[in-house]
Design an enzyme around this catalytic site. Structure first.
Site, PDB file in Angstrom:
ATOM      1  N   SER A 305       0.807  -1.217   0.000  1.00 41.43           N
ATOM      2  CA  SER A 305       0.000   0.000   0.000  1.00 41.43           C
ATOM      3  C   SER A 305       0.845   1.275   0.000  1.00 41.43           C
ATOM      4  O   SER A 305       1.692   1.435  -0.860  1.00 41.43           O
ATOM      5  CB  SER A 305      -0.962  -0.066   1.179  1.00 41.43           C
ATOM      6  OG  SER A 305      -2.062   0.732   0.893  1.00 41.43           O
ATOM      7  N   HIS A 446      -7.610  -5.585   0.054  1.00 40.95           N
ATOM      8  CA  HIS A 446      -6.357  -4.870   0.249  1.00 40.95           C
ATOM      9  C   HIS A 446      -5.557  -5.530   1.370  1.00 40.95           C
ATOM     10  O   HIS A 446      -5.908  -5.387   2.546  1.00 40.95           O
ATOM     11  CB  HIS A 446      -6.762  -3.445   0.648  1.00 40.95           C
ATOM     12  CG  HIS A 446      -5.660  -2.457   0.629  1.00 40.95           C
ATOM     13  ND1 HIS A 446      -4.981  -2.125  -0.512  1.00 40.95           N
ATOM     14  CD2 HIS A 446      -5.120  -1.707   1.624  1.00 40.95           C
ATOM     15  CE1 HIS A 446      -4.088  -1.203  -0.229  1.00 40.95           C
ATOM     16  NE2 HIS A 446      -4.138  -0.939   1.062  1.00 40.95           N
TER      17      HIS A 446
HETATM   18  C1  GCU Z   1      -5.324   4.680   2.336  1.00 45.32           C
HETATM   19  C2  GCU Z   1      -4.785   5.545   1.221  1.00 45.32           C
HETATM   20  C3  GCU Z   1      -4.009   4.752   0.186  1.00 45.32           C
HETATM   21  C4  GCU Z   1      -2.968   3.900   0.862  1.00 45.32           C
HETATM   22  C5  GCU Z   1      -3.620   3.062   1.953  1.00 45.32           C
HETATM   23  C6  GCU Z   1      -2.654   2.234   2.780  1.00 45.32           C
HETATM   24  O1  GCU Z   1      -6.325   3.850   1.850  1.00 45.32           O
HETATM   25  O2  GCU Z   1      -5.879   6.208   0.648  1.00 45.32           O
HETATM   26  O3  GCU Z   1      -3.387   5.593  -0.755  1.00 45.32           O
HETATM   27  O4  GCU Z   1      -2.299   3.102  -0.080  1.00 45.32           O
HETATM   28  O5  GCU Z   1      -4.293   3.915   2.862  1.00 45.32           O
HETATM   29  O6  GCU Z   1      -1.510   2.595   2.928  1.00 45.32           O
HETATM   30  O7  GCU Z   1      -3.105   1.231   3.353  1.00 45.32           O
END
Ligand code: GCU
Length: 471
Positions: A305, A446
């Site tokens: 992420s 995710h």
């Molecule tokens: C949020 C953010 C993302 C990021 C994510 C993470 O959702 O909007 O851009 O990648 O956090 O780091 O889990």
């Protein structure tokens, strides 16, 4: 008989009324709990991003048909506007392209060197039932123009049964070193951590409460068994991840770089938090270069992420990294900004202004004005192997946009004589594409799971250990 029929009719009626009432009640409860869930989400959003308006969440696009028509900046056109037809021309353009990413998105990473002292503060060969050496190492950085110091703690696991230098995965973690393993010897960070009441973290100070909270993302024993070291540090050690985190970040040792951001009225350095995390990964590699038990020429960056964004930016800037892995890195990671699918430039710069250079927010809803897009960040890894991975239900991160960026980087790898034919079609859920640009689409949300790691280990085996095992 008549009485009985009337009785039966009546009781049937009562039954139907009962079923009707029950259905209505269930429906109302469903609606109510839906409303409660939505309210909880909005409250959480407000707590996490007091500086951002909830209205930005209203126009999120998760519909492929609403992706605007767009044209990507040609990957084989140099920053000066010339076509590039050879690997040499590409390499001559690399610094200019990096400068574009620094100028418009992540900010300029300072080149000034800090004084660093390293100290092994804990070491044991008894980790994972005597399979691994565990080392905890502090790196203390000192500013040259100011007297400040900044300390971070690395956690290293290395297989005991291999005598020569081993290849390694190097990545930052979200919640503290103590959360990636249930190993009780892992030290708690002294730096700011995010409150997480659900997991027992009641203040911004790390406690034992959430030890092992993130083990699912780090199958360390499996990594050790496959002959790799695993090297990590808490990302908040380099830059506490909140809008006021900058004064306690590594940026404070580069005081000349700090400027005022009028919109949020906080000090934001010209480089952002992603820049700080990426810089940190390079400093960890500096340490590994001195550690003879790890082969610093075979270190792969990995991150999930926001840390997947850092993984790409770090390896793009630092040619010493042998390869990079971006796990579900999404917006301003592997995903194409121009698609405006899921998280957009407007959303990300509103929620996380401190991640980027202040100029980046000017591209909100004007993605087509960006002179670059994320396929060129992936291409900056060439000819080193790079892995982009998505989750099929991770719409926020735009899985298709991640794949299309990986695929649009392919012409650069072809300049180096590499075969990227497999990238012509997005694979089905659960399928992977192997090669110098590898990609997979894991089923699910995710996250970073054993499925992902199995592919990453095969990728590293192929590119860093033994070509004959490549699939
Ligand atoms: C949020 C953010 C993302 C990021 C994510 C993470 O959702 O909007 O851009 O990648 O956090 O780091 O889990």
């Amino acid at each position: 008989m008549e009485i009985n029929e009337e009785y039966v009719m009546k009781s049937k009626k009562i039954t139907w009324i009962g079923i009707g009432l029950f259905t209505v009640l269930m429906y109302l409860m469903g609606v109510f709990s839906g409303v409660v869930d939505a309210a909880k989400e909005l409250w959480k959003f407000h707590q996490d991003f007091p500086h951002a308006s909830i209205s930005i969440l209203l126009d999120i696009n998760q519909n492929e048909e609403k992706v605007p028509a767009y044209e990507l900046p040609p990957v084989l056109r140099s920053v000066a506007g010339k076509p590039m037809t050879s690997a040499e021309q590409w390499q001559n353009n690399q610094q200019d392209l990096l400068a574009q990413f620094a100028k418009h998105i992540y900010g300029q990473t300072p080149s000034k060197q800090l004084l660093v002292t390293s100290r092994v503060i804990e070491s044991s060969k008894q980790a994972f039932n005597d399979k691994a050496l565990r080392q905890q190492v502090t790196l203390t950085f000192q500013g040259q123009s100011n007297s400040l110091e900044h300390k971070i703690t690395m956690l290293i696991y290395r297989p005991n049964n291999i005598s020569g230098p081993v290849p390694a995965f190097l990545g930052l973690n979200f919640r503290g070193n103590h959360t990636i393993t249930s190993d009780p010897a892992v030290l708690l960070t002294q730096n700011w951590v995010k409150k997480d009441v659900e997991h027992g973290v009641l203040s911004n100070q790390a406690t034992d409460a959430n030890r092992g909270q993130r083990v699912r993302r780090y199958p360390i024993e499996m990594i050790i068994d496959r002959g790799y070291a695993f090297v990590t540090a808490y990302y908040g050690d380099f830059y506490p991840d909140h809008i006021n985190g900058q004064p306690n970040s590594i940026h404070s040792l580069f005081s000349d770089d700090i400027s005022k951001d009028a919109t949020n009225d906080v000090n934001i350095a010209k480089w952002g938090a992603i820049g700080a995390w990426s810089w940190g990964m390079s400093r960890m590699l500096d340490y590994l270069e001195l550690d003879e038990s790890i082969d610093a020429s075979r270190v792969v960056t990995i991150g999930h992420s926001r840390l997947g964004k850092a993984s790409l930016w770090s390896a793009a800037q630092d040619q010493r990294f042998a390869a990079a892995i971006s796990n579900n890195s999404g917006s301003v990671g592997a995903a194409l900004s121009r698609r405006q699918f899921g998280e957009t430039v407007k959303i990300i710069t509103t929620m996380f202004p401190h991640w980027f250079t202040p100029e980046f927010k000017n591209y909100a809803e004007q993605e087509d004005k960006l002179p670059i897009d994320q396929h060129q960040l992936i291409a900056l890894l060439a000819p080193r192997p790079v892995y982009v991975a998505s989750g099929s239900k991770d719409h926020w991160a735009d899985p298709r946009g991640e794949f299309l960026a990986a695929s649009a980087a392919a012409p650069v790898y072809q300049l180096f004589g590499m075969d990227t034919d497999k990238l012509s079609t997005m694979p089905d859920v659960g399928e992977a594409i192997t090669g110098p640009i590898s990609y997979h689409l894991r089923d699910g949300k995710h996250d970073m799971l054993t499925f992902d790691w199995n592919h990453y280990l095969n990728f590293a085996d192929c590119h860093l250990v033994e070509k004959s095992v490549c699939q």
